[in-house]
Scaffold this motif. Structure first.
Motif, PDB file in Angstrom:
ATOM      1  N   GLU A 181      19.285   2.936   3.806  1.00  0.00           N
ATOM      2  CA  GLU A 181      18.052   2.984   3.034  1.00  0.00           C
ATOM      3  C   GLU A 181      16.835   2.567   3.858  1.00  0.00           C
ATOM      4  O   GLU A 181      16.906   1.665   4.696  1.00  0.00           O
ATOM      5  CB  GLU A 181      18.145   2.077   1.806  1.00  0.00           C
ATOM      6  N   VAL A 182      15.750   3.260   3.595  1.00  0.00           N
ATOM      7  CA  VAL A 182      14.443   2.864   4.101  1.00  0.00           C
ATOM      8  C   VAL A 182      13.697   2.210   2.945  1.00  0.00           C
ATOM      9  O   VAL A 182      13.643   2.758   1.845  1.00  0.00           O
ATOM     10  CB  VAL A 182      13.654   4.096   4.619  1.00  0.00           C
ATOM     11  N   ARG A 183      13.142   1.039   3.195  1.00  0.00           N
ATOM     12  CA  ARG A 183      12.425   0.324   2.134  1.00  0.00           C
ATOM     13  C   ARG A 183      10.924   0.499   2.317  1.00  0.00           C
ATOM     14  O   ARG A 183      10.384   0.185   3.374  1.00  0.00           O
ATOM     15  CB  ARG A 183      12.806  -1.148   2.129  1.00  0.00           C
ATOM     16  N   VAL A 184      10.293   0.993   1.268  1.00  0.00           N
ATOM     17  CA  VAL A 184       8.852   1.263   1.292  1.00  0.00           C
ATOM     18  C   VAL A 184       8.168   0.249   0.383  1.00  0.00           C
ATOM     19  O   VAL A 184       8.278   0.341  -0.849  1.00  0.00           O
ATOM     20  CB  VAL A 184       8.564   2.703   0.820  1.00  0.00           C
ATOM     21  N   PHE A 185       7.472  -0.712   0.970  1.00  0.00           N
ATOM     22  CA  PHE A 185       6.761  -1.730   0.196  1.00  0.00           C
ATOM     23  C   PHE A 185       5.360  -1.225  -0.131  1.00  0.00           C
ATOM     24  O   PHE A 185       4.660  -0.658   0.724  1.00  0.00           O
ATOM     25  CB  PHE A 185       6.699  -3.042   0.966  1.00  0.00           C
ATOM     26  N   LEU A 186       4.960  -1.440  -1.376  1.00  0.00           N
ATOM     27  CA  LEU A 186       3.721  -0.863  -1.885  1.00  0.00           C
ATOM     28  C   LEU A 186       2.592  -1.886  -1.915  1.00  0.00           C
ATOM     29  O   LEU A 186       2.828  -3.107  -1.899  1.00  0.00           O
ATOM     30  CB  LEU A 186       3.948  -0.313  -3.297  1.00  0.00           C
ATOM     31  N   ASP A 187       1.376  -1.350  -1.968  1.00  0.00           N
ATOM     32  CA  ASP A 187       0.214  -2.218  -2.151  1.00  0.00           C
ATOM     33  C   ASP A 187       0.321  -2.912  -3.504  1.00  0.00           C
ATOM     34  O   ASP A 187       0.935  -2.384  -4.455  1.00  0.00           O
ATOM     35  CB  ASP A 187      -1.079  -1.400  -2.106  1.00  0.00           C
ATOM     36  N   LYS A 188      -0.279  -4.060  -3.595  1.00  0.00           N
ATOM     37  CA  LYS A 188      -0.227  -4.809  -4.854  1.00  0.00           C
ATOM     38  C   LYS A 188      -1.183  -4.207  -5.882  1.00  0.00           C
ATOM     39  O   LYS A 188      -2.182  -3.562  -5.540  1.00  0.00           O
ATOM     40  CB  LYS A 188      -0.568  -6.272  -4.611  1.00  0.00           C
ATOM     41  N   ASP A 189      -0.843  -4.464  -7.142  1.00  0.00           N
ATOM     42  CA  ASP A 189      -1.702  -4.093  -8.275  1.00  0.00           C
ATOM     43  C   ASP A 189      -1.955  -2.591  -8.387  1.00  0.00           C
ATOM     44  O   ASP A 189      -3.053  -2.153  -8.752  1.00  0.00           O
ATOM     45  CB  ASP A 189      -3.051  -4.839  -8.192  1.00  0.00           C
ATOM     46  N   LEU A 190      -0.942  -1.777  -8.067  1.00  0.00           N
ATOM     47  CA  LEU A 190      -1.054  -0.334  -8.294  1.00  0.00           C
ATOM     48  C   LEU A 190      -0.788  -0.056  -9.767  1.00  0.00           C
ATOM     49  O   LEU A 190       0.201  -0.536 -10.337  1.00  0.00           O
ATOM     50  CB  LEU A 190      -0.052   0.436  -7.437  1.00  0.00           C
ATOM     51  N   ASP A 191      -1.672   0.722 -10.403  1.00  0.00           N
ATOM     52  CA  ASP A 191      -1.463   1.017 -11.820  1.00  0.00           C
ATOM     53  C   ASP A 191      -0.415   2.123 -11.979  1.00  0.00           C
ATOM     54  O   ASP A 191       0.074   2.702 -11.004  1.00  0.00           O
ATOM     55  CB  ASP A 191      -2.778   1.393 -12.500  1.00  0.00           C
ATOM     56  N   ALA A 192      -0.095   2.426 -13.223  1.00  0.00           N
ATOM     57  CA  ALA A 192       0.978   3.381 -13.515  1.00  0.00           C
ATOM     58  C   ALA A 192       0.672   4.768 -12.964  1.00  0.00           C
ATOM     59  O   ALA A 192       1.555   5.457 -12.448  1.00  0.00           O
ATOM     60  CB  ALA A 192       1.216   3.448 -15.019  1.00  0.00           C
ATOM     61  N   ASP A 193      -0.589   5.198 -13.065  1.00  0.00           N
ATOM     62  CA  ASP A 193      -0.963   6.527 -12.570  1.00  0.00           C
ATOM     63  C   ASP A 193      -0.775   6.623 -11.060  1.00  0.00           C
ATOM     64  O   ASP A 193      -0.274   7.633 -10.537  1.00  0.00           O
ATOM     65  CB  ASP A 193      -2.412   6.846 -12.939  1.00  0.00           C
ATOM     66  N   LYS A 194      -1.214   5.587 -10.345  1.00  0.00           N
ATOM     67  CA  LYS A 194      -1.074   5.591  -8.891  1.00  0.00           C
ATOM     68  C   LYS A 194       0.392   5.560  -8.472  1.00  0.00           C
ATOM     69  O   LYS A 194       0.784   6.226  -7.511  1.00  0.00           O
ATOM     70  CB  LYS A 194      -1.832   4.400  -8.292  1.00  0.00           C
ATOM     71  N   LEU A 195       1.206   4.790  -9.214  1.00  0.00           N
ATOM     72  CA  LEU A 195       2.637   4.745  -8.919  1.00  0.00           C
ATOM     73  C   LEU A 195       3.287   6.108  -9.142  1.00  0.00           C
ATOM     74  O   LEU A 195       4.139   6.543  -8.357  1.00  0.00           O
ATOM     75  CB  LEU A 195       3.322   3.687  -9.792  1.00  0.00           C
ATOM     76  N   GLU A 196       2.875   6.790 -10.203  1.00  0.00           N
ATOM     77  CA  GLU A 196       3.433   8.105 -10.507  1.00  0.00           C
ATOM     78  C   GLU A 196       3.049   9.116  -9.430  1.00  0.00           C
ATOM     79  O   GLU A 196       3.894   9.911  -8.977  1.00  0.00           O
ATOM     80  CB  GLU A 196       2.944   8.577 -11.868  1.00  0.00           C
ATOM     81  N   LYS A 197       1.794   9.090  -8.980  1.00  0.00           N
ATOM     82  CA  LYS A 197       1.351  10.003  -7.924  1.00  0.00           C
ATOM     83  C   LYS A 197       2.059   9.695  -6.611  1.00  0.00           C
ATOM     84  O   LYS A 197       2.439  10.608  -5.869  1.00  0.00           O
ATOM     85  CB  LYS A 197      -0.174   9.886  -7.745  1.00  0.00           C
TER      86      LYS A 197
END
Length: 292
Positions: A48-64
């Protein structure tokens, strides 16, 4: 009264035993190769490759972000399902505390972990250089903070896999050579009692093809029988292993196993035919003095 000798009638018990044993060993090596290839593929595709995300992403940004990630050419699909798993920071915190047996919330006022995606890659991308390209590509996606994977271990695994395949291939070739030499000698000894009958047929004008035909038929029959016995023993061994080794069923590829068992049978026929032909041909070329 002594029984009349027939052309092509010679002791075959030792030949059957020797050829069956040899075919079983070759088939066993082939089965190990098939299982190891499936295991290697399983290891590669579960890396597995782990992709860490920016903090405080809203639902729309997560979906995109998710929609963009699953379109990447290196993402593994199980049927139509992309092997991309979202792990929230709360779930990641529970996993961390379960692994370390430490509760960092006792001395931290917030959860420092990030939401992430765990992505399984296609087998072809299990190389250090290609994983670096995957890392750079994912980190260029808007909303991705960092991408990590187990560095250096990938090339080491690939090197060890290559070594194992080379060793098994060399062993299989050596076994095949030994088998052919052994079978030639075994059949030659079995045909020893027929040498005078072969010479008598030559003296009455029988052609070499006419003399060889019954021997070749018998050799093919012995090869077929040995192949069937060896294939049956391999199948029984596999079924016993499946019942007693947990997780082995996930490595099975029934179609390839069937091809392997069929190849064992065909190889038995070929070895029986070639070994018999060489042994008979040798007696056909012997001088009268050499026969005695």
């Amino acid at each position: 009264m002594a029984s009349k000798k027939k052309v092509g009638a010679y002791p075959s018990g030792m030949i059957l035993f020797s050829l069956t044993s040899a075919l079983f060993l070759i088939g066993f090596c082939g089965m190990l190769v098939l299982q190891s290839k499936k295991l290697v593929r399983y290891i590669r595709e579960n890396n597995e490759v782990r992709v860490f995300l920016d903090k405080d992403l809203d639902a729309d940004k997560l979906e995109k972000l998710h929609a963009e990630v699953i379109k990447k050419p290196y993402v593994l699909y199980n049927g139509t399902t992309p092997q991309v798993t979202f792990v929230s920071k709360d779930v990641a915190a529970k996993e961390f505390m379960a692994d370390t047996k430490e509760n960092f919330t006792n001395f931290l006022n917030e959860n420092p972990l990030r939401d992430s995606y765990r992505i399984k890659l296609q087998e072809d991308y299990f190389e250090e250089s290609r994983l670096q390209d995957v890392k750079a590509d994912l980190e260029s996606v808007n909303g991705v903070f960092e991408v990590i994977y187990q560095e250096n271990i990938v090339d080491e695994i690939n090197k060890n896999i290559t070594k194992i395949y080379i060793i098994m291939s060399v062993f299989a070739v050596i076994m095949l050579v030994i088998i052919i030499v052994l079978m030639n000698n075994t059949i030659r000894l079995a045909l020893y009692s027929q040498r005078l009958l072969i010479r008598s047929m030559q003296l009455v004008g029988a052609t070499n093809g006419f003399i060889q035909l019954p021997f070749l038929r018998r050799g093919m029959t012995q090869g077929l029988l040995s192949g069937l016995i060896a294939a049956s023993l391999l199948f029984i061994l596999l079924q016993v292993a499946l019942r007693n080794i947990d997780g082995l069923a996930t490595l099975q590829e029934p179609e390839k196993i069937a091809y392997l068992l069929g190849a064992v049978i065909i190889l038995g026929i070929i070895i029986g035919l070639i070994s018999t032909f060489q042994a008979v041909h040798r007696y056909l070329r012997l001088s009268l003095d050499d026969l005695y």
